[in-house]
Scaffold this active site. Structure first.
Site, mmCIF file in Angstrom:
data_model
loop_
_atom_site.group_PDB
_atom_site.id
_atom_site.type_symbol
_atom_site.label_atom_id
_atom_site.label_comp_id
_atom_site.label_asym_id
_atom_site.label_seq_id
_atom_site.Cartn_x
_atom_site.Cartn_y
_atom_site.Cartn_z
ATOM 1 N N LYS A 99 18.998 -17.516 3.522
ATOM 2 C CA LYS A 99 19.291 -17.783 4.849
ATOM 3 C C LYS A 99 19.606 -16.419 5.673
ATOM 4 O O LYS A 99 20.317 -15.509 5.114
ATOM 5 C CB LYS A 99 20.402 -18.622 5.087
ATOM 6 C CG LYS A 99 21.711 -18.656 4.596
ATOM 7 C CD LYS A 99 22.562 -17.508 4.967
ATOM 8 C CE LYS A 99 22.957 -17.036 6.180
ATOM 9 N NZ LYS A 99 23.998 -16.130 6.718
ATOM 10 N N ASP A 177 24.862 -15.159 12.294
ATOM 11 C CA ASP A 177 24.522 -15.153 10.949
ATOM 12 C C ASP A 177 25.455 -15.736 10.255
ATOM 13 O O ASP A 177 25.163 -16.540 9.338
ATOM 14 C CB ASP A 177 24.511 -13.528 10.278
ATOM 15 C CG ASP A 177 24.480 -13.437 8.848
ATOM 16 O OD1 ASP A 177 23.209 -13.531 8.384
ATOM 17 O OD2 ASP A 177 25.541 -13.313 8.143
HETATM 18 P P1 NAP Z 1 22.985 -6.606 2.156
HETATM 19 O O1 NAP Z 1 23.719 -6.144 1.142
HETATM 20 O O2 NAP Z 1 23.025 -5.514 3.503
HETATM 21 O O3 NAP Z 1 21.523 -6.536 2.014
HETATM 22 C C1 NAP Z 1 20.685 -6.850 1.032
HETATM 23 C C2 NAP Z 1 19.918 -5.611 0.465
HETATM 24 O O4 NAP Z 1 18.689 -5.666 1.397
HETATM 25 C C3 NAP Z 1 20.235 -4.154 0.838
HETATM 26 O O5 NAP Z 1 21.242 -3.944 -0.377
HETATM 27 C C4 NAP Z 1 18.959 -3.625 0.657
HETATM 28 O O6 NAP Z 1 18.508 -3.177 -0.726
HETATM 29 C C5 NAP Z 1 17.969 -4.430 1.318
HETATM 30 N N1 NAP Z 1 17.628 -4.048 2.531
HETATM 31 C C6 NAP Z 1 18.328 -3.574 3.567
HETATM 32 N N2 NAP Z 1 17.553 -3.155 4.718
HETATM 33 C C7 NAP Z 1 16.261 -3.419 4.124
HETATM 34 C C8 NAP Z 1 14.989 -2.913 4.808
HETATM 35 N N3 NAP Z 1 14.918 -2.683 6.006
HETATM 36 N N4 NAP Z 1 14.058 -3.492 4.212
HETATM 37 C C9 NAP Z 1 13.951 -3.992 2.932
HETATM 38 N N5 NAP Z 1 15.301 -4.252 2.280
HETATM 39 C C10 NAP Z 1 16.278 -3.923 3.030
HETATM 40 O O7 NAP Z 1 23.126 -7.824 2.923
HETATM 41 P P2 NAP Z 1 23.657 -9.322 2.259
HETATM 42 O O8 NAP Z 1 25.006 -9.532 2.559
HETATM 43 O O9 NAP Z 1 23.291 -9.148 0.829
HETATM 44 O O10 NAP Z 1 22.790 -10.277 2.888
HETATM 45 C C11 NAP Z 1 21.425 -10.299 2.829
HETATM 46 C C12 NAP Z 1 21.251 -11.885 3.232
HETATM 47 O O11 NAP Z 1 21.788 -12.644 2.525
HETATM 48 C C13 NAP Z 1 21.114 -12.078 4.576
HETATM 49 O O12 NAP Z 1 20.066 -12.943 5.185
HETATM 50 C C14 NAP Z 1 22.433 -12.846 4.687
HETATM 51 O O13 NAP Z 1 22.626 -13.686 5.752
HETATM 52 C C15 NAP Z 1 22.214 -13.599 3.267
HETATM 53 N N6 NAP Z 1 23.630 -14.000 2.909
HETATM 54 C C16 NAP Z 1 24.522 -12.916 2.847
HETATM 55 C C17 NAP Z 1 25.865 -13.585 2.486
HETATM 56 C C18 NAP Z 1 27.213 -12.519 2.252
HETATM 57 O O14 NAP Z 1 28.430 -13.309 1.970
HETATM 58 N N7 NAP Z 1 27.022 -11.193 2.325
HETATM 59 C C19 NAP Z 1 25.876 -15.014 2.200
HETATM 60 C C20 NAP Z 1 25.136 -15.921 2.142
HETATM 61 C C21 NAP Z 1 23.746 -15.584 2.496
HETATM 62 P P3 NAP Z 1 17.995 -1.738 -0.964
HETATM 63 O O15 NAP Z 1 18.505 -0.709 0.076
HETATM 64 O O16 NAP Z 1 18.288 -1.618 -2.273
HETATM 65 O O17 NAP Z 1 16.763 -1.841 -0.515
#
Ligand code: NAP
Length: 316
Positions: A99, A177
């Site tokens: 999401k 978010d």
């Molecule tokens: P995150 O750690 O910042 O991002 C996930 C990964 O995506 C990054 O480590 C990066 O890996 C890759 N990424 C970042 N920018 C990118 C780009 N420009 N192009 C391609 N890959 C990119 O974020 P997250 O917290 O895991 O959240 C990711 C998703 O999960 C979001 O949609 C968020 O709403 C959802 N989510 C998050 C949580 C939470 O608690 N954090 C909970 C539920 C859902 P690389 O640098 O290795 O490519």
């Protein structure tokens, strides 16, 4: 069997995971490790790695090197999801999307049509809908007459999203978010509703809001007010309250706990991600998609209709 010719009925689903960051480590890997319906076969990420499986720098490289993958899980930020999902669908893979499913409504509609055309399953996952007390709240509300409802989702961005730049960029959703998690529950348990007014507070140095107040109305005029704030320190609020003819309902802790007139009626440990993968396995094996865009549409409407306030700059 889907039009792509890929078998879906037998054996574990060979999965590639994309965008190895916080949510992959916190939730996807532990859930997949315990799920016999899936075999985590590869990962694609520019920096992140998953031990014990082949890792690739991009989804394109992974799709080319691993033709045997059945499905991918896309966990990068929403602004970068569409191109990856499109590449996966064109390569004949089923797609699980974190999401929010995309940065715009139309791009997700496009993916939905592409998946249907190719006979593949697309899953727009909404993890909060699988919080333990959500179904009990839905059942309670279906048996009662709603008088008013309020959504209060207030958390500390510095605690939950440290150093995440994408979340403050255009298409990163800002406070929506977490707010879209509330909307994923609200659109599941409340009657259909529409935004009447909204105000969004943008920090002077950011392109996404840090707070928002959104007033919805149901089709028979019942008010549903939503208050989102990303600067709440101390105790955090992820609550949906409803006044009804059968009492006051409070669905709290992000959907984990349900109380009616102050009495707890449902509280269990959460298993959101194991349930998301169970659902993904189910839709892949059934040859269908699960794409509900209602939460994303409300966020789009809030950005479209909302008054924009400029507030103090935000620094990590
Ligand atoms: P995150 O750690 O910042 O991002 C996930 C990964 O995506 C990054 O480590 C990066 O890996 C890759 N990424 C970042 N920018 C990118 C780009 N420009 N192009 C391609 N890959 C990119 O974020 P997250 O917290 O895991 O959240 C990711 C998703 O999960 C979001 O949609 C968020 O709403 C959802 N989510 C998050 C949580 C939470 O608690 N954090 C909970 C539920 C859902 P690389 O640098 O290795 O490519």
């Amino acid at each position: 069997m889907p039009a792509s010719g890929k078998p879906t009925a037998l054996g574990p689903i060979a999965l590639g995971i994309v965008g190895v960051g916080k949510i992959v480590r916190d939730q996807h890997l532990p859930a997949l490790a315990k799920d016999a319906d899936f075999r985590l076969a590869a990962a694609a990420s520019r920096h992140g790695k998953v031990d014990g499986i082949p890792n690739f720098p991009s989804i394109e490289a992974m799709l080319e090197a691993m033709p045997g993958l059945d499905a991918v899980s896309l966990c990068m930020p929403p602004q970068f999801r569409h191109d990856a999902a499109r590449a996966a669908l064109l390569a004949g893979k089923h797609v699980f999307m974190e999401k929010p499913p995309g940065a715009t409504v139309s791009e997700v509609e496009h993916l939905k049509a592409l998946a249907a055309e190719r006979g593949l399953s697309l899953f727009a996952s909404w993890h909060s809908r699988y919080a333990p007390a959500v179904e009990a709240a839905k059942t309670f509300l279906a048996s009662a007459q709603l008088k008013a409802a309020k959504i209060v989702w207030k958390e500390d961005v510095r605690r939950w999203h440290p150093g995440q730049e994408w979340i403050w960029q255009a298409g990163g959703f800002g406070v929506f978010d977490p707010g879209i998690n509330a909307l994923s529950i609200a659109t599941h348990i409340l009657p259909p509703m529409f935004i009447a007014r909204a105000e969004l507070d943008f920090p002077a140095n950011r392109d996404a809001p840090v707070a928002a107040r959104v007033c919805f109305r149901t089709d028979n005029g019942i008010a549903v007010d939503m208050d989102l704030d990303w600067l709440q320190t101390g105790s955090q609020s992820w609550d949906i309250m409803a006044e009804t003819d059968r009492g006051a309902m409070v669905l709290s802790s992000g959907g984990a706990r349900l109380a009616i007139d102050g009495r707890a009626v449902h509280e269990e440990p959460e298993t959101e991600y194991p349930q998301l993968y169970r659902r993904f396995s189910e839709i892949v094996r059934a040859g269908v998609s699960d794409v509900d865009l209602a939460p994303l549409q409300h966020v789009a409407d809030a950005f479209m209709l909302g008054k924009r306030n400029v507030v103090d700059a935000f620094y990590d």
